[in-house]
Structures are given as C-alpha cells and as structure tokens.
Design a protein around this motif. Sequence first.
Motif, PDB file in Angstrom:
ATOM      1  N   ASN A 171     -49.005 -26.908  -5.428  1.00 47.59           N
ATOM      2  CA  ASN A 171     -48.705 -28.063  -4.586  1.00 47.59           C
ATOM      3  C   ASN A 171     -47.504 -28.845  -5.119  1.00 47.59           C
ATOM      4  O   ASN A 171     -47.451 -30.075  -5.048  1.00 47.59           O
ATOM      5  N   THR A 172     -46.551 -28.127  -5.682  1.00 46.00           N
ATOM      6  CA  THR A 172     -45.266 -28.701  -6.097  1.00 46.00           C
ATOM      7  C   THR A 172     -44.149 -27.794  -5.592  1.00 46.00           C
ATOM      8  O   THR A 172     -44.385 -26.648  -5.171  1.00 46.00           O
ATOM      9  N   HIS A 173     -42.930 -28.300  -5.657  1.00 40.00           N
ATOM     10  CA  HIS A 173     -41.776 -27.525  -5.223  1.00 40.00           C
ATOM     11  C   HIS A 173     -41.185 -26.663  -6.326  1.00 40.00           C
ATOM     12  O   HIS A 173     -40.225 -25.923  -6.082  1.00 40.00           O
ATOM     13  N   VAL A 174     -41.739 -26.758  -7.542  1.00 40.29           N
ATOM     14  CA  VAL A 174     -41.160 -26.018  -8.671  1.00 40.29           C
ATOM     15  C   VAL A 174     -41.161 -24.512  -8.432  1.00 40.29           C
ATOM     16  O   VAL A 174     -40.124 -23.848  -8.612  1.00 40.29           O
ATOM     17  N   PRO A 175     -42.277 -23.885  -8.026  1.00 35.30           N
ATOM     18  CA  PRO A 175     -42.216 -22.431  -7.794  1.00 35.30           C
ATOM     19  C   PRO A 175     -41.289 -22.041  -6.653  1.00 35.30           C
ATOM     20  O   PRO A 175     -40.734 -20.939  -6.659  1.00 35.30           O
ATOM     21  N   LEU A 176     -41.089 -22.925  -5.684  1.00 32.07           N
ATOM     22  CA  LEU A 176     -40.183 -22.617  -4.580  1.00 32.07           C
ATOM     23  C   LEU A 176     -38.725 -22.625  -5.018  1.00 32.07           C
ATOM     24  O   LEU A 176     -37.860 -22.090  -4.318  1.00 32.07           O
ATOM     25  N   ILE A 177     -38.451 -23.241  -6.161  1.00 34.52           N
ATOM     26  CA  ILE A 177     -37.086 -23.282  -6.695  1.00 34.52           C
ATOM     27  C   ILE A 177     -36.880 -22.206  -7.760  1.00 34.52           C
ATOM     28  O   ILE A 177     -35.855 -21.512  -7.769  1.00 34.52           O
ATOM     29  N   ILE A 178     -37.856 -22.054  -8.660  1.00 34.01           N
ATOM     30  CA  ILE A 178     -37.700 -21.129  -9.781  1.00 34.01           C
ATOM     31  C   ILE A 178     -37.772 -19.670  -9.324  1.00 34.01           C
ATOM     32  O   ILE A 178     -36.947 -18.830  -9.733  1.00 34.01           O
ATOM     33  N   PHE A 243     -33.802 -22.128   3.097  1.00 34.16           N
ATOM     34  CA  PHE A 243     -34.081 -23.166   4.080  1.00 34.16           C
ATOM     35  C   PHE A 243     -35.164 -22.736   5.063  1.00 34.16           C
ATOM     36  O   PHE A 243     -35.926 -23.566   5.553  1.00 34.16           O
ATOM     37  N   ASN A 244     -35.241 -21.438   5.341  1.00 34.41           N
ATOM     38  CA  ASN A 244     -36.216 -20.935   6.311  1.00 34.41           C
ATOM     39  C   ASN A 244     -37.449 -20.328   5.646  1.00 34.41           C
ATOM     40  O   ASN A 244     -38.180 -19.567   6.288  1.00 34.41           O
ATOM     41  N   MET A 245     -37.691 -20.628   4.364  1.00 34.10           N
ATOM     42  CA  MET A 245     -38.861 -20.070   3.680  1.00 34.10           C
ATOM     43  C   MET A 245     -40.156 -20.467   4.393  1.00 34.10           C
ATOM     44  O   MET A 245     -40.325 -21.618   4.775  1.00 34.10           O
ATOM     45  N   TYR A 246     -41.038 -19.487   4.505  1.00 35.77           N
ATOM     46  CA  TYR A 246     -42.343 -19.764   5.106  1.00 35.77           C
ATOM     47  C   TYR A 246     -43.491 -19.230   4.250  1.00 35.77           C
ATOM     48  O   TYR A 246     -44.484 -19.944   4.014  1.00 35.77           O
ATOM     49  N   PHE A 247     -43.368 -17.987   3.774  1.00 35.00           N
ATOM     50  CA  PHE A 247     -44.490 -17.357   3.079  1.00 35.00           C
ATOM     51  C   PHE A 247     -44.807 -18.078   1.771  1.00 35.00           C
ATOM     52  O   PHE A 247     -45.981 -18.396   1.498  1.00 35.00           O
ATOM     53  N   GLU A 248     -43.803 -18.349   0.956  1.00 36.89           N
ATOM     54  CA  GLU A 248     -44.052 -19.004  -0.341  1.00 36.89           C
ATOM     55  C   GLU A 248     -44.594 -20.426  -0.176  1.00 36.89           C
ATOM     56  O   GLU A 248     -45.556 -20.802  -0.862  1.00 36.89           O
ATOM     57  N   PRO A 249     -44.022 -21.263   0.703  1.00 36.06           N
ATOM     58  CA  PRO A 249     -44.640 -22.583   0.911  1.00 36.06           C
ATOM     59  C   PRO A 249     -46.072 -22.499   1.419  1.00 36.06           C
ATOM     60  O   PRO A 249     -46.914 -23.332   1.066  1.00 36.06           O
ATOM     61  N   LEU A 250     -46.377 -21.490   2.227  1.00 31.93           N
ATOM     62  CA  LEU A 250     -47.742 -21.323   2.723  1.00 31.93           C
ATOM     63  C   LEU A 250     -48.712 -21.052   1.579  1.00 31.93           C
ATOM     64  O   LEU A 250     -49.880 -21.484   1.610  1.00 31.93           O
ATOM     65  N   ILE A 251     -48.234 -20.376   0.534  1.00 32.93           N
ATOM     66  CA  ILE A 251     -49.104 -20.030  -0.599  1.00 32.93           C
ATOM     67  C   ILE A 251     -49.241 -21.189  -1.575  1.00 32.93           C
ATOM     68  O   ILE A 251     -50.339 -21.496  -2.056  1.00 32.93           O
ATOM     69  N   PHE A 252     -48.153 -21.890  -1.850  1.00 35.38           N
ATOM     70  CA  PHE A 252     -48.156 -22.842  -2.966  1.00 35.38           C
ATOM     71  C   PHE A 252     -48.330 -24.301  -2.560  1.00 35.38           C
ATOM     72  O   PHE A 252     -48.602 -25.137  -3.416  1.00 35.38           O
ATOM     73  N   LEU A 253     -48.154 -24.648  -1.289  1.00 35.64           N
ATOM     74  CA  LEU A 253     -48.193 -26.049  -0.874  1.00 35.64           C
ATOM     75  C   LEU A 253     -49.458 -26.342  -0.085  1.00 35.64           C
ATOM     76  O   LEU A 253     -49.934 -25.502   0.693  1.00 35.64           O
ATOM     77  N   ARG A 254     -49.960 -27.566  -0.268  1.00 33.40           N
ATOM     78  CA  ARG A 254     -51.146 -28.013   0.446  1.00 33.40           C
ATOM     79  C   ARG A 254     -50.917 -29.339   1.184  1.00 33.40           C
ATOM     80  O   ARG A 254     -51.524 -29.572   2.220  1.00 33.40           O
ATOM     81  N   SER A 255     -50.093 -30.198   0.642  1.00 32.85           N
ATOM     82  CA  SER A 255     -49.869 -31.524   1.233  1.00 32.85           C
ATOM     83  C   SER A 255     -48.806 -31.447   2.313  1.00 32.85           C
ATOM     84  O   SER A 255     -47.768 -30.806   2.135  1.00 32.85           O
ATOM     85  N   GLU A 256     -49.079 -32.140   3.413  1.00 27.47           N
ATOM     86  CA  GLU A 256     -48.177 -32.081   4.555  1.00 27.47           C
ATOM     87  C   GLU A 256     -46.812 -32.664   4.245  1.00 27.47           C
ATOM     88  O   GLU A 256     -45.792 -32.185   4.738  1.00 27.47           O
ATOM     89  N   HIS A 257     -46.757 -33.719   3.403  1.00 27.87           N
ATOM     90  CA  HIS A 257     -45.475 -34.342   3.103  1.00 27.87           C
ATOM     91  C   HIS A 257     -44.623 -33.489   2.162  1.00 27.87           C
ATOM     92  O   HIS A 257     -43.440 -33.780   1.973  1.00 27.87           O
TER      93      HIS A 257
END
Length: 313
Positions: A171-178, A243-257
């Motif tokens: 539920n952080t953006h760190v894995p989406l960047i690293i 910018f168009n990532m979908y699969f990784e945010p679906l796995i690692f993120l939970r909060s709508e904001h």
Amino acid sequence: MRSDHDTAIADRPVAPAPAPSQQHPPDRDRDSRRARRRGRVGKVAMYALLIVMSVPFVYPLLWMVFSAFKPANEIFAIPPALFPREWTLDGVARIFTAQPFAQQYLNSLYIAALVTIGSVVVGALAGYAFARIRFPFASWLFLFLMAGLFIPTEVTIIPIFRWVASLGLMNTHVPLIILPVLGPGSIVAVFIFRQFFLSLPEELEEAGRLDGLGRLGLFMRIAFPLAGPAIAAVAIMKFLVSFNMYFEPLIFLRSEHLFTVGLGLTGYQDHYGEPLYNAQIGATALTVIPVLIVFLLAQRQFVEGLSRTGLKG
C-alpha cells in the motif's frame, strides 16, 4: 577601298541585343516552374492521403472526448454519432466527484516521472558498461539479461509480492517505482543504450582520454550528452508504460487515494454498481494528454533512437 556608304554604315551605333529573358523564357525556367508545380501537387496529395489515413486513429480519440458530454443512452446509440445530440456536463462533473481522480492523476504523473528518470540513468550506465567496458563474460551476461524479457510478469509476481510484504511496503508507491527501474522492464532500456553507445566512434573516447578523462568522465561528458535520441526513446516508452500501469497497482495498492489512473478508471460506478460510462470515457481521454505531450516533444529523437539500435551488435 571603303566607300562613304560603307563608312556610314560602319559608324552607325549598333543597338544592344535584347537580353534572353526579354526574348523568350528559357526552357530551363519552364522546367523549373513545372517541377515546382508538380512538387506542390505532390505535397497536397500526400497531405490529403495522410489526413484520410489518420481518420481511424483520430476518430476514437475525438469520440472519447465528446462522449464525456453525452447522456449514457447516447453512448451506445446505433449508428454511433460523434457529437452528442443532447449536451450534458454530468459525466464531466462525475470524473472528479465519483473518484479522487485529481489525486490519482498526480500519483501517476509523479510515479511515471520518477520511473522514467531512474530507467534512463540505470539503462544508460548499464548500456555504456556493456558497450564500452571489457570485462569477463560480458556477452554471456548480456545474453542472460536479455533472456529476462521472455519471463512474464505474472510468473514472478508471487515471490515479489511476498518480498514487498516482508519489507512493509504494501500500500505504498515504492514498489511501483523500484520494480520498473530495477526489474525486467528496464532490460529494453539497457538494450537501446548499449546499441546506441556501440554506434559512437571510438575516436571520441580516445580524444577524451588525451584530455585526462577517466571512465566516469568519458560517460558523463562525452557519451551521455550525445545519447539524446536514445534518452528520448527510453523516456517515451517508460513514461507510457508507467503512466498506464494497472497490474502492479492492483497487487500492491489498497487505498483509493493512492491509486493510479489505470486502477482508478475501474471505480466509476453508480450506487447500483453500474458503470458510469460517460465519466469513465472522459477520464480515459484525459489520461491520453500527458503521453501525447511527451511524444510530440520528443518524437523526432524517439524515431532516431529506435532506428539506431540496430546499427551494431
């Protein structure tokens, strides 16, 4: 002996011959005008053909933009209409009220920017090392690296998920960047930079060594400043994908904001769970803007960078 008549004729001033341009236009000028006329006709025909060929690509984008101003029943009308018969701002307003779309948009922008910068830096350093530094098993290591392109993301997502969870980064953006910077997604960037640096003349580095530059100085002051086309190619591809990532945010993120736009687009639903098509389509059209701007600013370097990746191997 010359007679007086001959003398008078000889002394008579001779009128200058008219210039060739005053007599008849030369054939060369006529051919030049015909060539220019044919050139203008050819340009008009080429632009007309390009306009016709661009319709299948431009029409869906325009349809998305205008569908944001249509009622839901007009979106599925048959035959489909480009312009709405009844204009409404309900769909546009719901873009920012049904979801925290502005926050999600900023999330995607800053993640894509960081991933792009990181991929350019890592890809340039690794590509320069494979292209210019001689070390044992360099070719085999590069071949092993390229083999990572054949591994689907879905195969590795479970161990990566457990690793990210063990580090407390869910539920952080760190894995989406690293992960896009250091993971398999950066292999294409390494390949593009390697091929580009192989195409640079070795005399440039030899001149730099004569000036006392070391390996890092050769990279920072000679190789990297000349890699504009490769930088543009990598930047556009990585920005588009991130910018168009979908699969990784679906796995690692939970909060709508914390959602990115790719994940946020799936949340446009009414109280009964039905999709808000006009709001969803309008939000989708807005996601095209950053990618379009980046591509228009660097399209020439992007094409040149891709064309130079196959010069040497």
